[in-house]
Design a protein around this motif. Structure first.
Motif, PDB file in Angstrom:
ATOM      1  N   SER A  14      11.738  -2.592  -0.719  1.00  0.00           N
ATOM      2  CA  SER A  14      12.202  -3.702   0.115  1.00  0.00           C
ATOM      3  C   SER A  14      11.122  -4.085   1.105  1.00  0.00           C
ATOM      4  CB  SER A  14      13.482  -3.333   0.866  1.00  0.00           C
ATOM      5  OG  SER A  14      13.215  -2.370   1.872  1.00  0.00           O
ATOM      6  N   LEU A  15      11.152  -5.335   1.545  1.00  0.00           N
ATOM      7  CA  LEU A  15      10.184  -5.806   2.527  1.00  0.00           C
ATOM      8  C   LEU A  15      10.384  -5.103   3.861  1.00  0.00           C
ATOM      9  CD1 LEU A  15       7.948  -7.745   3.427  1.00  0.00           C
ATOM     10  CD2 LEU A  15       9.725  -9.452   3.900  1.00  0.00           C
ATOM     11  N   SER A  16      11.638  -4.882   4.246  1.00  0.00           N
ATOM     12  CA  SER A  16      11.916  -4.247   5.539  1.00  0.00           C
ATOM     13  C   SER A  16      11.360  -2.829   5.589  1.00  0.00           C
ATOM     14  CB  SER A  16      13.417  -4.244   5.821  1.00  0.00           C
ATOM     15  OG  SER A  16      14.113  -3.511   4.820  1.00  0.00           O
ATOM     16  N   ALA A  17      11.476  -2.080   4.482  1.00  0.00           N
ATOM     17  CA  ALA A  17      10.938  -0.717   4.434  1.00  0.00           C
ATOM     18  C   ALA A  17       9.413  -0.742   4.563  1.00  0.00           C
ATOM     19  CB  ALA A  17      11.349  -0.031   3.140  1.00  0.00           C
ATOM     20  N   PHE A  18       8.782  -1.710   3.912  1.00  0.00           N
ATOM     21  CA  PHE A  18       7.326  -1.848   3.990  1.00  0.00           C
ATOM     22  C   PHE A  18       6.878  -2.174   5.410  1.00  0.00           C
ATOM     23  CE2 PHE A  18       3.726  -4.962   3.708  1.00  0.00           C
ATOM     24  CZ  PHE A  18       2.727  -4.031   3.472  1.00  0.00           C
ATOM     25  N   LEU A  19       7.559  -3.131   6.045  1.00  0.00           N
ATOM     26  CA  LEU A  19       7.188  -3.536   7.395  1.00  0.00           C
ATOM     27  C   LEU A  19       7.336  -2.383   8.380  1.00  0.00           C
ATOM     28  CD1 LEU A  19       8.848  -7.083   7.546  1.00  0.00           C
ATOM     29  CD2 LEU A  19       6.424  -6.549   7.191  1.00  0.00           C
ATOM     30  N   ARG A  20       8.427  -1.638   8.241  1.00  0.00           N
ATOM     31  CA  ARG A  20       8.677  -0.506   9.132  1.00  0.00           C
ATOM     32  C   ARG A  20       7.615   0.571   8.961  1.00  0.00           C
ATOM     33  NH1 ARG A  20      13.287   0.232   7.529  1.00  0.00           N
ATOM     34  NH2 ARG A  20      12.990   1.978   6.095  1.00  0.00           N
ATOM     35  N   CYS A  63       0.569  -1.803  13.993  1.00  0.00           N
ATOM     36  CA  CYS A  63       0.509  -3.260  13.928  1.00  0.00           C
ATOM     37  C   CYS A  63       1.261  -3.693  12.679  1.00  0.00           C
ATOM     38  CB  CYS A  63      -0.933  -3.767  13.887  1.00  0.00           C
ATOM     39  SG  CYS A  63      -1.862  -3.300  12.406  1.00  0.00           S
ATOM     40  N   THR A  64       1.645  -4.956  12.601  1.00  0.00           N
ATOM     41  CA  THR A  64       2.341  -5.464  11.423  1.00  0.00           C
ATOM     42  C   THR A  64       1.326  -5.844  10.347  1.00  0.00           C
ATOM     43  OG1 THR A  64       2.285  -7.769  12.121  1.00  0.00           O
ATOM     44  CG2 THR A  64       4.119  -6.416  12.948  1.00  0.00           C
ATOM     45  N   PRO A  65       1.771  -5.999   9.096  1.00  0.00           N
ATOM     46  CA  PRO A  65       0.836  -6.455   8.056  1.00  0.00           C
ATOM     47  C   PRO A  65       0.195  -7.798   8.389  1.00  0.00           C
ATOM     48  CG  PRO A  65       2.830  -5.580   7.065  1.00  0.00           C
ATOM     49  CD  PRO A  65       3.081  -5.641   8.532  1.00  0.00           C
ATOM     50  N   THR A  66       0.959  -8.696   8.992  1.00  0.00           N
ATOM     51  CA  THR A  66       0.401  -9.999   9.361  1.00  0.00           C
ATOM     52  C   THR A  66      -0.660  -9.849  10.438  1.00  0.00           C
ATOM     53  OG1 THR A  66       2.481 -11.113   8.800  1.00  0.00           O
ATOM     54  CG2 THR A  66       0.958 -12.292  10.243  1.00  0.00           C
ATOM     55  N   GLU A  67      -0.399  -9.001  11.430  1.00  0.00           N
ATOM     56  CA  GLU A  67      -1.395  -8.755  12.475  1.00  0.00           C
ATOM     57  C   GLU A  67      -2.646  -8.107  11.898  1.00  0.00           C
ATOM     58  OE1 GLU A  67       1.651  -8.087  16.269  1.00  0.00           O
ATOM     59  OE2 GLU A  67       1.024  -6.380  15.026  1.00  0.00           O
ATOM     60  N   PHE A  68      -2.448  -7.174  10.967  1.00  0.00           N
ATOM     61  CA  PHE A  68      -3.582  -6.520  10.310  1.00  0.00           C
ATOM     62  C   PHE A  68      -4.425  -7.557   9.574  1.00  0.00           C
ATOM     63  CE2 PHE A  68      -5.594  -4.510   6.672  1.00  0.00           C
ATOM     64  CZ  PHE A  68      -6.142  -3.362   7.207  1.00  0.00           C
ATOM     65  N   ARG A  69      -3.756  -8.450   8.847  1.00  0.00           N
ATOM     66  CA  ARG A  69      -4.463  -9.488   8.086  1.00  0.00           C
ATOM     67  C   ARG A  69      -5.225 -10.420   9.021  1.00  0.00           C
ATOM     68  NH1 ARG A  69      -1.046 -12.383   3.612  1.00  0.00           N
ATOM     69  NH2 ARG A  69      -2.291 -11.099   2.184  1.00  0.00           N
ATOM     70  N   GLU A  70      -4.641 -10.784  10.154  1.00  0.00           N
ATOM     71  CA  GLU A  70      -5.300 -11.670  11.108  1.00  0.00           C
ATOM     72  C   GLU A  70      -6.498 -10.991  11.756  1.00  0.00           C
ATOM     73  OE1 GLU A  70      -2.172 -12.756  13.731  1.00  0.00           O
ATOM     74  OE2 GLU A  70      -1.401 -14.367  12.434  1.00  0.00           O
ATOM     75  N   MET A  71      -6.369  -9.682  12.031  1.00  0.00           N
ATOM     76  CA  MET A  71      -7.498  -8.957  12.619  1.00  0.00           C
ATOM     77  C   MET A  71      -8.634  -8.820  11.627  1.00  0.00           C
ATOM     78  SD  MET A  71      -5.921  -5.953  15.055  1.00  0.00           S
ATOM     79  CE  MET A  71      -4.794  -5.259  13.849  1.00  0.00           C
TER      80      MET A  71
END
Length: 297
Positions: free
Chosen positions: A261-267, A275-283
């Protein structure tokens, strides 16, 4: 020498045709959160050093040795004055099942001190000083010599964990200990190749010929990790590589990495990387943070 960051990914400044890099650093300069595909080994020579890695803060004293595993997000804080060895060896070209297991034992980072590792501390410290001397020498087969010394450091850590396991388990014989180490090398190799699939503790334990309870105890003893912690760590490491592709959505990354699930991945991503995956990608995106360079000596 130059230290380059593209976002939070560090391009290690290896010498030409080599897979090792070492700085004898005395700069009063902090290094923001970053990661790279090589190991990083830190040893303060004068004054201490502070490191954040894997959600944990490490305070290094003079002579302490911190080994940071490949792909681990970390941040470095220097005192106003001091000197330290910063050693970055890559083992990508000689990856083996044993090295994969040792990497897992070390991840995210292992701090070797006289109190925590009394049987191997002196040898590890000596090896680090020998690595530094060899790096700045004109010795023949220099890279091979240095890599062999780093491999000995990894082997020292592995032997230490086996020794501790033997002390805790007085029933198991030395021959059985060796058998278990070899078996868990195969088990971790299997997980490395199938982590994106629907693996379960019960299924992998049965495949190894253990009950799930016995398997869980042995897995912790021989790998210094739980089964699910290691499985999730491998999935998150793979997710980091996928996130570098801007054309792949976070949801796609989650399912391709083995999460149900996406929620399990995000957690789990937030827990392991702060950091979140989106924050990691932006960094990681050099168009947003740009390239950062600083001199190291």
């Amino acid at each position: 020498m130059i230290h380059k960051l593209s976002g939070i990914y560090e391009t290690v400044d290896f010498r030409e045709d080599e897979q090792i890099c070492l700085y004898y650093n005395d700069e009063y300069e902090n290094y923001p959160p970053h990661w790279h595909s090589s190991f990083e080994v830190l040893m303060p020579i004068v004054n201490g050093y502070r490191v954040l890695c894997g959600g944990k803060e490490y305070h290094l004293r003079e002579g302490d040795v911190l080994i940071i595993g490949p792909g681990m997000l970390h941040e470095l804080f220097a005192p106003e004055s001091g000197e330290r060895i910063i050693f970055q060896p890559s083992l990508n070209h000689i990856s083996t099942r044993e090295i994969n297991l040792l990497t897992m034992i070390i991840n995210p980072a292992t701090l070797i001190t006289p109190e925590g590792y009394p049987q191997i501390y002196d040898r590890v410290k000596t090896l680090m000083l020998e690595i530094k001397d060899a790096y700045f020498s004109e010795l023949p087969y220099q890279e091979t010599l240095i890599i062999s010394k780093f491999l000995e450091i990894l082997a020292c850590v592995g032997h230490w964990h086996v020794t501790v396991g033997q002390q805790k388990d007085t029933v198991t014989t030395s021959s059985r200990q060796k058998e278990y180490v070899e078996k868990f090398i195969l088990i971790t190799d299997y997980i490395n190749n199938h982590f994106a699939e629907d693996l379960s503790l019960e299924g992998v334990a049965a495949q190894a010929g253990f009950s799930k309870y016995h398997f869980s105890r042995l897995f912790k003893q021989y790998t210094d990790s739980t089964f699910y912690k290691y499985l999730n760590q491998k999935r998150i490491e793979y997710a980091k590589t996928l996130l570098q592709d801007p054309g792949m959505t976070v949801t796609e990354v989650a399912f391709k990495s083995g999460f149900s699930s996406l929620s399990a991945f995000l957690r789990m991503f937030k827990l392991m990387n702060n950091c979140t995956p989106t924050e990691f990608r932006e960094m990681y995106d050099p168009t947003k943070l740009g390239a950062w360079e600083s001199a190291k000596n």
